[in-house]
Design a protein around this motif. Structure first.
Motif, short mmCIF file in Angstrom:
data_model
loop_
_atom_site.label_atom_id
_atom_site.label_comp_id
_atom_site.label_asym_id
_atom_site.label_seq_id
_atom_site.Cartn_x
_atom_site.Cartn_y
_atom_site.Cartn_z
N TYR A 94 0.84 -1.20 0.00
CA TYR A 94 0.00 0.00 0.00
C TYR A 94 0.88 1.25 0.00
O TYR A 94 1.51 1.58 1.00
CB TYR A 94 -0.92 -0.01 1.23
N HIS A 95 0.94 1.92 -1.14
CA HIS A 95 1.72 3.16 -1.29
C HIS A 95 3.15 3.02 -0.74
O HIS A 95 3.63 3.84 0.05
CB HIS A 95 1.01 4.33 -0.60
N PRO A 125 -5.12 -2.18 -3.53
CA PRO A 125 -5.11 -1.42 -2.26
C PRO A 125 -4.78 0.05 -2.44
O PRO A 125 -5.21 0.90 -1.65
CB PRO A 125 -4.02 -2.13 -1.44
N ASN A 126 -4.02 0.38 -3.49
CA ASN A 126 -3.57 1.76 -3.68
C ASN A 126 -4.69 2.71 -4.12
O ASN A 126 -4.47 3.92 -4.20
CB ASN A 126 -2.43 1.79 -4.71
N ARG A 127 -5.87 2.17 -4.38
CA ARG A 127 -6.97 3.06 -4.76
C ARG A 127 -7.57 3.78 -3.56
O ARG A 127 -8.36 4.72 -3.72
CB ARG A 127 -8.06 2.28 -5.50
N PHE A 128 -7.19 3.35 -2.35
CA PHE A 128 -7.71 3.98 -1.14
C PHE A 128 -6.81 5.15 -0.73
O PHE A 128 -5.58 5.02 -0.71
CB PHE A 128 -7.82 2.96 -0.01
N ALA A 129 -7.42 6.26 -0.38
CA ALA A 129 -6.66 7.47 -0.06
C ALA A 129 -5.94 7.38 1.28
O ALA A 129 -4.86 7.94 1.45
CB ALA A 129 -7.59 8.68 -0.08
N THR A 130 -6.55 6.67 2.23
CA THR A 130 -5.95 6.58 3.56
C THR A 130 -5.86 5.13 4.01
O THR A 130 -6.58 4.26 3.50
CB THR A 130 -6.78 7.36 4.60
N LEU A 131 -4.99 4.90 4.98
CA LEU A 131 -4.84 3.55 5.54
C LEU A 131 -6.14 3.11 6.21
O LEU A 131 -6.52 1.94 6.13
CB LEU A 131 -3.69 3.53 6.55
N GLY A 132 -6.82 4.04 6.84
CA GLY A 132 -8.09 3.72 7.49
C GLY A 132 -9.12 3.20 6.49
O GLY A 132 -9.88 2.27 6.79
N GLU A 133 -9.16 3.80 5.30
CA GLU A 133 -10.09 3.34 4.27
C GLU A 133 -9.74 1.93 3.82
O GLU A 133 -10.64 1.10 3.57
CB GLU A 133 -10.06 4.30 3.08
N LEU A 134 -8.45 1.64 3.70
CA LEU A 134 -8.02 0.30 3.30
C LEU A 134 -8.42 -0.73 4.35
O LEU A 134 -8.95 -1.80 4.02
CB LEU A 134 -6.51 0.27 3.08
#
Length: 247
Positions: free
Chosen positions: A106-107, A207-216
């Motif tokens: 993730y990012h 997973p990289n489509r989520f802006a924040t770790l919380g969203e993932l």
């Protein structure tokens, strides 16, 4: 006699899971001696129909070991704990659990997901998500699995250092659970989790489509909830939660 009701069909449905389990054990025993065998060679060795062997392998997520590059053969080391699933069959829901973890990029960083799966129902009963690769990851997953349900009789895993750690073994012993491990170099012996993670990553998507770790993290739990409640499992022809409702 009830019209449209076949006793033969009822007997077949009742006996089939037991026959599949016996076939699974025969396949795994053969793979320990012949790890590169595919379903055709397994069928020849076991004198079974190749379609039946392939169906059972898919049902239990059994995959032959494939080497990327040739390596010199070395005798596997003894297991830290024996593989109890060679002889043990789940007696019902909550009897045998299988545990494993996977990782998501993730990012530029890693996110680790550990799960505990009920071997009988195929439901994910324990989850842990951390950004660190540690024993705490698998401890949290097991603790989550027994938070609202009685501990299982057996918990199975591979021989990862997290599961072989003193902390994990101590928790398992404290809960009164028998610890089981796959043999070295035998990933198919924990095929339940291998099969789950393959579908899980497809359902989760990038997973990289989520802006924040919380969203993932929220999406990870939503994907597991979808798997438990709605995703049709090939072993039951319905979702795990729907299968439990039929018992």
């Amino acid at each position: 006699m009830v019209i449209g009701f076949s006793r033969t069909h009822q007997y077949y449905k009742h006996r089939q899971p037991a026959k599949d389990w016996v076939t699974k054990q025969s396949i795994e025993a053969t793979l320990r001696d012949h790890p590169s065998y595919g379903h055709k060679r397994l069928a020849l060795h076991l004198k079974l129909n190749k379609k039946r062997v392939l169906r059972v392998m898919r049902l239990f997520g059994i995959k032959p070991y494939r080497r990327v590059t040739p390596k010199l053969y070395t005798k596997p080391k003894d297991s830290v704990f024996p593989n109890l699933l060679i002889t043990e069959t789940p007696l019902g829901p909550g009897d045998i659990y299988a545990s494993d973890f996977t990782y998501l990029k993730y990012h530029g960083r890693w996110v680790y997901v550990a799960t505990v799966l009920d071997v009988f129902t195929r439901e994910i009963v324990g989850v842990s998500v951390l950004t660190t690769h540690s024993t705490q990851l698998v401890l949290n997953a097991l603790a989550n699995a027994v938070l609202y349900c009685p501990p299982p009789r057996i918990v199975h895993s591979d021989q990862g250092s997290e599961y072989a750690s003193m902390d994990y073994a101590a928790l398992v012993q404290k809960l009164g659970i028998l610890q089981s491990m796959s043999n070295p170099g035998c990933p198919w012996e924990n095929g339940y989790q291998e099969s789950f993670y393959k579908g899980f990553k497809l359902d989760l998507g990038d997973p990289n489509r989520f802006a924040t770790l919380g969203e993932l993290v929220a999406a990870i739990y939503q994907t597991i909830n979808y798997y438990n409640r709605y995703r049709i499992h090939s072993a039951h022809k319905m979702s795990p939660v729907q299968f439990v409702a039929t018992l």
